[in-house]
Motif scaffolding. Structure first.
Motif, PDB file in Angstrom:
ATOM      1  N   VAL A 156     -35.086  45.633  -1.573  1.00 37.73           N
ATOM      2  CA  VAL A 156     -35.101  45.119  -0.201  1.00 37.73           C
ATOM      3  C   VAL A 156     -34.422  46.159   0.680  1.00 37.73           C
ATOM      4  CG1 VAL A 156     -34.327  43.276   1.333  1.00 37.73           C
ATOM      5  CG2 VAL A 156     -34.998  42.745  -1.031  1.00 37.73           C
ATOM      6  N   GLN A 157     -35.173  46.680   1.665  1.00 37.85           N
ATOM      7  CA  GLN A 157     -34.651  47.754   2.507  1.00 37.85           C
ATOM      8  C   GLN A 157     -33.863  47.233   3.698  1.00 37.85           C
ATOM      9  OE1 GLN A 157     -38.775  49.134   2.752  1.00 37.85           O
ATOM     10  NE2 GLN A 157     -38.055  51.191   2.162  1.00 37.85           N
ATOM     11  N   VAL A 176     -37.710  43.692   4.908  1.00 41.27           N
ATOM     12  CA  VAL A 176     -38.500  44.913   4.818  1.00 41.27           C
ATOM     13  C   VAL A 176     -38.482  45.378   3.361  1.00 41.27           C
ATOM     14  CG1 VAL A 176     -38.768  47.301   5.555  1.00 41.27           C
ATOM     15  CG2 VAL A 176     -37.990  45.581   7.193  1.00 41.27           C
ATOM     16  N   ILE A 177     -39.694  45.495   2.783  1.00 38.77           N
ATOM     17  CA  ILE A 177     -39.864  45.922   1.401  1.00 38.77           C
ATOM     18  C   ILE A 177     -41.014  46.916   1.366  1.00 38.77           C
ATOM     19  CG2 ILE A 177     -40.397  45.181  -0.957  1.00 38.77           C
ATOM     20  CD1 ILE A 177     -39.324  42.358  -0.040  1.00 38.77           C
ATOM     21  N   VAL A 197     -31.939  36.987  -1.433  1.00 39.59           N
ATOM     22  CA  VAL A 197     -32.750  38.180  -1.170  1.00 39.59           C
ATOM     23  C   VAL A 197     -31.920  39.104  -0.284  1.00 39.59           C
ATOM     24  CG1 VAL A 197     -34.970  39.054  -0.361  1.00 39.59           C
ATOM     25  CG2 VAL A 197     -34.814  36.736  -1.300  1.00 39.59           C
ATOM     26  N   THR A 198     -31.149  39.966  -0.906  1.00 46.41           N
ATOM     27  CA  THR A 198     -30.184  40.806  -0.197  1.00 46.41           C
ATOM     28  C   THR A 198     -30.620  42.267  -0.210  1.00 46.41           C
ATOM     29  OG1 THR A 198     -28.893  41.004  -2.230  1.00 46.41           O
ATOM     30  CG2 THR A 198     -28.272  39.245  -0.696  1.00 46.41           C
ATOM     31  N   VAL A 199     -30.078  43.045   0.701  1.00 48.81           N
ATOM     32  CA  VAL A 199     -30.392  44.470   0.792  1.00 48.81           C
ATOM     33  C   VAL A 199     -30.058  45.155  -0.533  1.00 48.81           C
ATOM     34  CG1 VAL A 199     -29.807  46.652   1.918  1.00 48.81           C
ATOM     35  CG2 VAL A 199     -30.088  44.576   3.280  1.00 48.81           C
ATOM     36  N   GLY A 200     -30.997  45.935  -1.043  1.00 47.35           N
ATOM     37  CA  GLY A 200     -30.812  46.644  -2.301  1.00 47.35           C
ATOM     38  C   GLY A 200     -31.304  45.884  -3.515  1.00 47.35           C
ATOM     39  N   ILE A 223     -40.044  37.371  -6.593  1.00 50.96           N
ATOM     40  CA  ILE A 223     -39.379  37.368  -7.903  1.00 50.96           C
ATOM     41  C   ILE A 223     -38.244  38.373  -7.859  1.00 50.96           C
ATOM     42  CG2 ILE A 223     -39.671  37.701 -10.377  1.00 50.96           C
ATOM     43  CD1 ILE A 223     -42.706  37.217  -9.894  1.00 50.96           C
ATOM     44  N   LEU A 224     -37.018  37.910  -8.015  1.00 47.65           N
ATOM     45  CA  LEU A 224     -35.852  38.790  -8.038  1.00 47.65           C
ATOM     46  C   LEU A 224     -35.739  39.398  -9.425  1.00 47.65           C
ATOM     47  CD1 LEU A 224     -33.272  36.519  -6.163  1.00 47.65           C
ATOM     48  CD2 LEU A 224     -35.042  38.000  -5.207  1.00 47.65           C
TER      49      LEU A 224
END
Length: 276
Positions: free
Chosen positions: A154-155, A169-170, A196-199, A221-222
């Motif tokens: 996740v950017q 943003v992905i 759903v966190t950055v990185g 899917i994490l």
């Protein structure tokens, strides 16, 4: 949710459906989810496989009555299962619908689909176990050219709102997570947009929003940081104790895909074999 009715001939009936492949074309009539955001094309598809248990493979169906499949909320939407086990339904509603399987006046079982978005393909595997209709596997993604799969970290988190659209943003594309449409999980564990966190490494299945490059996600899917490949974490099999809705005394041990576990967990199933 899966509801069932018990009937001894049912097991024999499904012996001839050991490798059933079924397709249902949906023409949805709603937006397919809560929250504000761009509309998407209004058509979806369910592709399924219904298999009988190994114990039922020793006999053919004794009854000559055909099996029908209809929509609970609109019985006029119905079809007859062909001799090869295939069937097609069109005009199913978005959001949620229940399919009812019947042989003559006997109900074989039900399958309820929630969080159905427009332009979505749902691929399922269903098995008849001890006369119980059980969801074994489920996969959701976009249809045809509109189907999108993204994988990577996740950017950026643009908007985070559990009650409405969240945006991430992905791979340089804006991904929309919408309540009632987007399922979020890590392995067999349900997650939320807060996870759903950055990185965070993720795999996204969804559809392109018309007239834009945005992606409406059906599933996020994490993954572990080292995970890669479109199938990562998707093929894991877990053993659970399945508690049939409305019949809690008839617990059965089954093996399902990780993608099917959230639906089972929601109605009270537990991990591991049933006691005793």
């Amino acid at each position: 949710m899966i509801r069932t009715t018990k009937n001894d001939p049912v097991t024999a009936l499904f012996a001839m459906f050991i490798a059933l492949a079924c397709a249902l074309m949906l023409a949805s009539c709603g937006s397919g989810g809560g929250g504000s955001g761009p509309a998407v094309a209004k058509s979806s598809m369910v592709v399924g496989k219904l298999a009988a248990p190994k114990s039922a493979q020793v006999a053919l169906a004794a009854s000559t009555e055909p099996v029908t499949v209809s929509v609970l909320s609109d019985p006029s939407i119905t079809t007859t299962v062909g001799t090869d086990g295939s069937f097609t339904l069109r005009g199913l509603p978005a959001g949620s619908f229940t399919l009812v399987f019947m042989q003559a006046a006997t109900e074989i079982g039900r399958l309820t689909f929630d969080e159905v978005a427009p332009n979505q393909q749902i691929t399922i595997t269903v098995q008849v176990v001890s006369n119980e209709l059980v969801l074994v596997d489920e996969d959701r993604r976009g249809i045809g050219d509109a189907g999108v799969e993204l994988e990577g970290p996740v950017q950026n988190v643009i908007v985070l709102d559990p009650a409405a659209d969240s945006r991430f943003v992905i791979q340089g594309r804006e991904v929309i997570a919408r309540p009632g449409v987007t399922a979020i999980r890590q392995g067999e564990t349900r997650k939320t947009v807060n996870d759903v966190t950055v990185g965070k490494q993720v795999h996204v299945k969804g559809t392109t929003v018309p007239d834009s490059t945005d992606v409406l996600a059906f599933e996020i899917i994490l993954q572990d940081s080292a995970s890669s490949g479109a199938g990562s974490n998707d093929d894991a099999q877990i053993t659970i104790c399945h508690v049939p809705p409305g019949n809690p005394s008839h617990k059965i041990t089954i093996t399902v895909g990780a993608s099917a576990w959230p639906a089972h967990q929601a109605h009270g199933d537990t991990k591991g074999p049933c006691p005793g």
